[in-house]
Design an enzyme around this catalytic site. Structure first.
Site, PDB file in Angstrom:
ATOM      1  N   CYS A  96       0.841  -1.204   0.000  1.00 25.04           N
ATOM      2  CA  CYS A  96       0.000   0.000   0.000  1.00 25.04           C
ATOM      3  C   CYS A  96       0.875   1.252   0.000  1.00 25.04           C
ATOM      4  O   CYS A  96       1.504   1.563  -0.995  1.00 25.04           O
ATOM      5  CB  CYS A  96      -0.965  -0.044   1.180  1.00 25.04           C
ATOM      6  N   HIS A 220      -3.700  -5.543   1.028  1.00 23.78           N
ATOM      7  CA  HIS A 220      -3.018  -5.808   2.300  1.00 23.78           C
ATOM      8  C   HIS A 220      -3.039  -7.298   2.632  1.00 23.78           C
ATOM      9  O   HIS A 220      -3.998  -7.775   3.235  1.00 23.78           O
ATOM     10  CB  HIS A 220      -3.716  -5.051   3.429  1.00 23.78           C
ATOM     11  N   GLU A 222      -1.461  -8.677   4.972  1.00 23.58           N
ATOM     12  CA  GLU A 222      -1.407  -8.836   6.437  1.00 23.58           C
ATOM     13  C   GLU A 222      -2.788  -8.702   7.065  1.00 23.58           C
ATOM     14  O   GLU A 222      -2.958  -8.971   8.244  1.00 23.58           O
ATOM     15  CB  GLU A 222      -0.409  -7.840   7.036  1.00 23.58           C
TER      16      GLU A 222
END
Lengths: 259, 990
Positions: A96, A220, A222
């Protein structure tokens, strides 16, 4: 097998460092969070690590453009060191805001060349938080992806459109295998939503350099480590999800490079 | 010294800006291009400026730049460009970042400013350009518009400040002079309060300094001390309902009763918490009502803190900045709670007027509701997203009475180690201010927010409104948590946020017991020229005050430097005189204030307030709906109604996933339907969860604020249970937003709402842990606007209906009130926010329908006015128990639009249709009516569910079954889920 070291570089406004560290740790790496000024003072930290990560957030408020100031700082002090890291087999990941930073830094192109693409305002304009379906290119060299695999991930950004300087630059990048990760159709996260959430050229969600060892992506991973993070989760077994595969792939490849 | 202007011109137009300009009356605009303007001053050669533009300002792939200097040829001069420049002293985060970066890179730069330039194409009406600019892309109170191009010139330098002590000759003033001083000085103190101050200083045989008077006004403001809710009340009016004894005969009840409260807040809200705590009901309470936020236990090591603030007045005149700084303020409350909690989630609730209000009928001094909503949404999003805090729960309420006073509620949840909850500033501790610098912005915010708004407020109080800088606050956040968790222990002994009242309130509060002395010239300033009293009361954003023991100061300052967070020692805690704590302020060695802490904190005169109430409107009979097509048509209509329409454009403008901890999100299921609340996982490596939910029912205020409050509590609990929350471990927060604090009728409603808080919190076992109120949410209309406003309000109220409220009667009542008082008051609004700690996030539920063939049960459901609290609680507990026993596949609360709409929303979320049982429409509670204690549940096993509910004695009706396609069917008629979904989702406004 020793655990690869994943350096996570933060600047004022970085805000995804903790969950990114958690992801690396679960995937078998050893995360180390470091401030950008600390890293500039101790550049050897780069040589000691296997993976440099620039996590998501709004570094320096994105006040001069997303990732711009972060990139300026890194470019002034550490560009050579980062390039040497890649040449030596090390990995670099930008998620990002990290992707936006790497794009401004120009790490996807050869040293001294002007960046061939920018990561800029979405079309249609506006910040958007949703989930997307993605696919790795079938022949990708990218060290973070399983070739051909599809992934579900969360995304949240206002400036994620990959925009090449021109069609020639786009074609050259695609020919060089840099178009590693694309938005694809096939999952209904919202009725009537386009698969490509931001108008990226060639539906690109992530781009790698010619070696496949520098990778930047807008979604993302994560935030997609387990099924309980998925918006359709309604309780029940909390299983490993695609984001975990992403980090594990990188850990395996970093270990295989075995510098 | 030279000045340059860099213009960065993108290659592409901005269609949204063009659309907004057209909508506001510049119909000939074909396209608009947004040019970023940077003005740089310093000993810079032109070549440096070119390099700066290339390196830092312009991205060659998206745009190009040109550099102008004074006297250089200025290309493309035209008079149809709009330039928007921040007014002097207004925060300009981009300029701050740019300046810092260029200095670091070694450029000889002194000053940087930015502006936005809108270059328009098309047939432009030059006469209306400026007016339209102020209505769309600029706000007069913080920005100025230039048509054409502003000449390149250095900014005027503010004059240096030369110290001069100013006192106010209050001793000889009569009441009229005191009143004038209070009004003209922006103190907003009552005549009683002014007389008390006068008497105090007469006793001291001296006049107060301006700073002392200001300190008292800030500390005694409604905003800081909540003097209305803490007052004694005498209530005369209709008797209070007795929802826990509903079977008592009511025949011999007197028509009016008199009830006295010694301290309304203590006797209702606090008392419920006290009694629950004594009875060991509810969650483990770690800190309540004493700190910046309430804290409850999460596990052995951690607690969770929750605070919800209002930021109404600033948002009314500068929606973007007002809402952003509201978010910033509540996040600082969490950072300043205990020795610092880590913010892990934000919430937001907005109450606004309808977006289609005719521009011509807008009263003077009021921003258009659409602009208000767009601004506050962007303010909350920009600030919260930048801080990296997920915004996970909220609501939007639309009602014409919010026209002059939109409500903005911002909440924040924090995670705090149990051993970091206690704090105390000690004698000898340094007073350290960290974060943003102090400027002239935000002066009189606390007093302003305690006052009534008028058509001239935007001009008079523009200095109370601010623009925030989220990254400065992020630095403060990182720095405080690093200092809190330093090896060898916390580096400070107390912390609080510097919000309303600025340093005066923060230091006055922290040093209340031990006293404090402050040297005001040591406060870092944004620019020269501030008077000592301005430094003291400025509410500049992103500042916190800490008490740092001398032995830890060096280590503390190092952490601040590492985190790039400015910090300055400005004084010392511990100042007493004859054993009494003092608040001593100096400027360059001169004493500019010396107040007794006792007088400051306990001197406020309290008076008994009169409150009256009689019912004005009554519940109405719910409408009866026929089967088939009529029902489907009604459904479509309801889905698009303001109370239910999906504001996806708001929700998805927030990052609700950052920190990787969201489990139940605002939108869920394969069809992205609405969830009732949120669940987050505060510790990534554990399965513990925290549920967040809210409830409010202002549409009931005109019937009875008692039931308005009761239903807010009931809804917050329903929403908590629906996501898997534990009703026995749920804590709640109150946010009252009310009309005039001087109007006995308004206060009568307030008393009834408070009484309901006591009754229902106690009955349900939900302790209040924190609260905040905002009063005087009135708008004084200028006489020429009165009738048009009344017509609009009346017309819109009559149609904006929940069908259990007789809105025609409400509209008539409101019209009468507005005409009698000349003021538009908001409906009494109580927001209840609820938080519950849960053991295991894998046991959450959502609204999404799961399995074709499964049976849908309507459980409970009672009319919202006059329901029995004990019976309702049995239903709540039954549903929670069913979820815990894994009998429930999906669950949704019944609210606006009734159980039928709840069913459709569950279908949208799960992308599964429903076969509605025709009998159910006839036999169950009214299908389209908002209910208390009502749930719609998809059973995993219908026989087991029936048996469970029979054993519990919970009333239920089976209303249908889940289909394996996307159709809603009844009596051989069907409607498509895709169509319903599209009716429900509001497109993003431009």
């Amino acid at each position: 097998m020793t655990r690869p070291i994943a350096l996570i570089v933060r600047a004022p406004g970085t805000n995804c460092e903790h969950e990114t560290a958690y992801a690396w740790e679960r995937a078998g790496a050893e995360p180390r969070i470091v401030r950008v000024d600390e890293l500039i003072a101790h550049p050897a930290l780069i040589d000691e690590c296997d993976i440099v990560t620039i996590p998501g957030g709004f570094s320096f408020g994105d006040d001069l453009g997303a990732g711009r100031v972060f990139a300026l700082r890194l470019k002034r002090a550490l560009e050579d060191r980062l390039r040497a890291h890649v040449e030596g087999g090390g990995l670099i990941l930008g998620i990002c805001n990290g992707f936006q930073t790497l794009a401004h830094l120009g790490l996807f192109d050869a040293a001294g060349e002007a960046p061939t693409f920018s990561v800029t305002t979405n079309t249609p304009a506006g910040y958007h938080d949703r989930w997307v379906k993605l696919q790795a290119a079938p022949d990708t060299r990218c060290a973070f992806l399983e070739p051909g695999r599809t992934y579900l991930m969360s995304m949240a950004h206002g400036e994620g459109r990959v925009l090449f300087r021109d069609a020639a630059a786009e074609n050259a990048a695609l020919r060089a295998g840099q178009g590693a990760f694309r938005y694809v159709t096939g999952e209904d996260f919202g009725r009537d939503w386009p698969a490509n959430p931001n108008g990226s050229m060639s539906d690109l969600a992530g781009v790698c350099d010619a070696t496949g060892r520098v990778f930047g992506l807008m979604p993302h991973p994560e935030r997609a480590l387990r099924s309980s993070q998925h918006p359709a989760y309604a309780g029940g077994p909390d299983e490993m999800a695609d984001g975990m595969v992403f980090f594990e792939t990188a850990v395996t490849n970093a270990a295989a490079i075995a510098r | 010294m030279s000045v340059f202007r860099v213009e960065v011109r993108p290659f592409s137009d901005d269609p949204a800006v063009a659309g907004r300009l057209r909508e506001a009356g510049l119909s000939g605009v074909q396209s608009a291009r947004v040019v970023r303007v940077y003005v740089l001053e310093g000993a810079l050669p032109a070549t440096d400026v070119e390099q700066i533009a290339r390196e830092a300002l312009c991205d060659p792939i998206t745009g190009e730049f040109n550099v102008l200097s004074p006297g250089s040829d200025q290309p493309q001069i035209d008079d149809t460009a709009i330039e928007v420049h921040p007014r002097p002293g207004v925060m300009d985060p981009v300029a701050e970042t740019l300046l810092a970066e260029l200095r670091l890179a070694g450029y000889a730069i002194d000053q940087a400013r930015t502006a936005a330039r809108y270059e328009l194409d098309g047939d432009i009406n030059r006469e209306s350009l400026e007016r339209v600019a102020y209505q769309t892309v600029a706000n007069d109170c913080i920005e100025r518009v230039v048509i054409g191009r502003e000449p390149v010139a250095a900014a005027p330098r503010p004059a240096a400040y030369a110290f001069e002590l100013r006192t106010v000759a209050i001793g000889e003033m009569d009441d009229r002079a005191l009143a004038r001083l209070s009004r003209d000085g922006g103190l907003f103190l009552t005549i009683d309060e002014m007389r008390t101050i006068q008497a105090h200083f007469r006793e001291l045989k001296r006049d107060p300094t301006d700073l002392e008077l200001e300190t008292l006004a800030q500390t005694w403001s409604e905003h800081c001390v909540h003097k209305t809710l803490r007052s004694a009340f005498v209530y005369r009016g209709a008797p209070m309902p007795e929802p826990t004894w509903p079977d008592e005969p009511a025949d011999d009840e007197p028509a009016t009763v008199e009830i006295r409260y010694a301290n309304l807040l203590k006797d209702t809200v606090f008392r419920a918490t006290d009694e629950l705590r004594k009875a060991s009901r509810g969650p483990e309470l770690l800190s309540i009502f004493s700190d910046n936020a309430g804290i409850v236990g999460l596990n052995r090591d951690y607690g969770v803190a929750f605070k919800v603030e209002t930021h109404n007045h600033p948002s009314a005149i500068e929606p973007y900045g007002g809402a952003a700084t509201g978010t910033g303020g509540v996040v600082r409350d969490i950072l300043g709670c205990g020795l610092g909690a880590k913010p892990i989630a934000n919430t937001d609730v907005f109450c606004v007027a309808p977006g289609d209000w005719p521009r011509d009928d807008l009263p003077a001094g009021v921003l258009h509701p659409r602009r208000v909503l767009r601004g506050i949404v962007h303010g909350v999003a920009d600030y919260g997203n930048r801080l990296g805090i997920p915004t996970v729960n909220g609501a939007v309420v639309e009602d014409p009475r919010y026209l002059g006073n939109p409500l903005v509620f911002c909440g924040c949840v924090g995670l705090i180690p149990r051993d970091r909850i206690g704090k105390e500033a000690r004698t000898g501790d340094h007073i350290v201010v960290i974060g943003g610098r102090t400027g002239r912005d935000g002066i009189h915010g606390a007093t302003f927010s305690s006052a009534e708004l008028t058509d001239t407020h935007a001009d008079e109080f523009s200095h109370a409104v601010q623009i925030g800088n989220a990254i400065t606050e992020k630095r403060v956040l990182d720095a405080i948590l690093a200092a809190r968790d330093a090896e060898g222990g916390c580096l400070f002994s107390a912390v609080t946020d510097c919000g309303a009242g600025g340093l005066s309130s923060a230091i006055g509060e922290m040093g209340a017991e031990v006293g404090a002395e402050v040297d005001l010239e040591k406060v870092p300033l944004k620019y020269v020229g501030l008077r000592y009293d301005e430094v003291w009361i400025s509410e500049s954003q992103e500042r916190m005050v800490l008490a740092v023991p001398p032995a830890r100061l060096d280590a503390f300052m190092k952490v601040m430097r590492d985190e790039d967070c400015e910090a300055a020692v400005i004084g010392e805690f511990g100042r007493t005189d004859a054993g009494e704590a003092r608040l001593l302020t100096r400027y360059e060695g001169h004493i500019v204030g010396d107040l007794s802490m006792r007088f400051l904190h306990d001197g406020l005169p309290m008076r008994e307030r009169e409150a009256t109430w009689e019912p004005m409107a009554f519940p109405s009979e719910p409408s009866v709906i026929q089967s088939g097509a009529a029902l489907f048509e009604k459904l479509h209509q309801l889905l698009g109604a303001p109370a239910t329409i999906s504001r996806d454009w708001i929700i998805r403008g927030y990052d609700h996933e950052v920190q990787g901890a969201s489990v139940v999100k605002p939108r869920g299921g394969r069809g992205a339907g609405p969830n009732d609340g949120a669940v987050i996982r505060p510790l990534l490596d554990q399965d513990l969860g925290v549920t967040l939910a809210c409830g409010l029912a202002p549409e009931l205020a005109a019937i009875d604020p008692y039931w308005m409050a009761a239903n807010a509590i009931d809804e917050a609990l329903r929403n908590t249970i629906c996501v898997g929350g534990d009703p026995r471990r749920t804590a709640i927060l109150d946010n009252f937003c009310w009309g005039s604090s001087a109007d006995p009728e308004e206060l009568g409603g307030l008393v009834r709402a408070c009484q309901a808080c006591y009754d229902f919190a106690l009955a349900y076992g939900l302790p209040f842990i924190s609260g905040k109120d905002s009063l005087n949410n009135n708008f004084a209309l200028s006489p020429e606007d009165l009738e048009a406003t009344i017509d609009q309000v009346k017309g819109r109220l009559a149609v904006a209906a929940d069908d259990d409220v007789d809105m025609a009667a409400v509209a008539a009542y409101v019209a009468r009130r507005v005409r009698d008082t000349g003021r538009l008051a908001i409906p009494g609004t109580l927001l209840i926010s609820a938080m519950s700690a849960i053991e295991d996030v894998t046991r959450v539920t959502t609204t999404a329908l799961q399995t074709p063939g499964a049976t849908l049960f309507l459980i409970g459901g009672m009319p919202r006015v006059g329901f029995d609290a004990n019976a309702a609680l049995e239903i709540h507990y039954a549903v929670a128990e069913a979820i815990r026993n894994d009998l429930v596949a999906a669950c949704h609360d019944v609210s606006h639009g009734g159980w039928l709409l709840a069913a459709v929303e569950m279908a949208i979320a799960g992308r599964r249709g429903i076969d509605l049982a025709p009998d159910a429409i006839r036999d169950a509670a009214p299908a389209l009516t908002n209910l208390a204690a009502g749930y719609l549940v998809e059973a995993r096993d219908s026989a087991a569910m029936r048996e469970f509910l029979d054993v519990c004695g919970a009333p239920y009706v089976e209303i249908g079954a889940v289909r394996d396609d996307e159709l809603i069917a009844m009596d051989y008629e069907t409607t498509s889920l895709a169509d319903l979904d599209r009716a429900w989702r509001e497109p993003a406004p431009n």
